[in-house]
Design an enzyme around this catalytic site. Sequence first.
Site, short mmCIF file in Angstrom:
data_model
loop_
_atom_site.label_atom_id
_atom_site.label_comp_id
_atom_site.label_asym_id
_atom_site.label_seq_id
_atom_site.Cartn_x
_atom_site.Cartn_y
_atom_site.Cartn_z
CE1 TYR A 64 -3.61 2.62 0.96
CE2 TYR A 64 -1.94 3.43 2.50
CZ TYR A 64 -3.14 3.61 1.83
OH TYR A 64 -3.84 4.76 2.01
CG HIS A 65 2.46 4.73 -2.85
ND1 HIS A 65 2.79 5.90 -2.19
CD2 HIS A 65 3.37 4.60 -3.86
CE1 HIS A 65 3.84 6.45 -2.77
NE2 HIS A 65 4.21 5.68 -3.78
N GLY A 66 1.59 5.00 0.88
CA GLY A 66 1.22 6.14 1.70
C GLY A 66 1.41 7.45 0.96
#
Length: 312
Positions: free
Chosen positions: A89-91
């Site tokens: 998951y990309h913050g």
Amino acid sequence: LIIISLTVTAILVIFIVPLTIVFFIYLSNILLFIYQRSGELKGDPLSHVWDSARKTIASFWDIYARVWHGYELHGVENLPEGPGIVVYYHGAIPIDYLYFLSRLFLWKKRLCLSVADHFVFRLPGLKLLLEVTGVMPGTREECLVALKNGYLVSISPGGVREALFSDESYQLMWGNRKGFAQVALEAKVPIIPMYTQNVREGYRMFKERRFFRQLYESTRLPLMPPYGGLPVKFRTYIGEPIPYDPNVTTDELVEKVSQLSLQFQATCFALYCNFLLSFQTKTAVQALISKHQTIPGSIWKALLERFDKRRK
């Protein structure tokens, strides 16, 4: 004057940590350049001759991770000894991923090559850092070669769009991106899901973003700046791998396409496998979020977790 001073101070505070991270990234590149000049290094940036420089850079970022975010990495045993695709998951900014790369190298002396958006390669003055850390545009051919050579390859299917427009609900924004699944099938390697707890509480994007959404869709550039940088607790969890399964076919699928041409059968089967694997991966990443993340995210809870020893 007091109101203006307070306003300017507030603006500087919410942007100062993200800007500091940018400064440290460029400082890392400068250190690598000095290392290259002093050692007169040439040749493949991924070779072992760069390991001492990589260790220095990784140690710096690991210290920063420990001090500022109390960083923890869990599930390293789930990474295969050989090649595999790490999906995460990309913050708002991928600082947690940088922490993961650093600790992985310090613990296992392993490189994980990273697929990055094309805009990253347009940033001036970072070419050497990108090469030594294994950041690549991530074409299908490049990924297959890297996997064939035994590397781990990481990708965030949500990419910049997920970074800019996801929020404390931690919604995955993958769209129809399934290329990573196709590469995994062709390379016959497992997919490993990964997620960092509280990554959205550390760094966020502004809520009012319709203009920035339109701007991004037209330019494909991340022009909306992140803010925050609070010292919340970061824990990266590496999930159990989704293994490559050569026997993914079913009798029902064969029956449904048995009347079609052989070429179209192969196409349908490939699309089916691609969809199934991408769905499994998305489900696995979402499961990590559901298990380890309070939704909606809370900055205060994330800060208090720095003092919660029981979670360790």
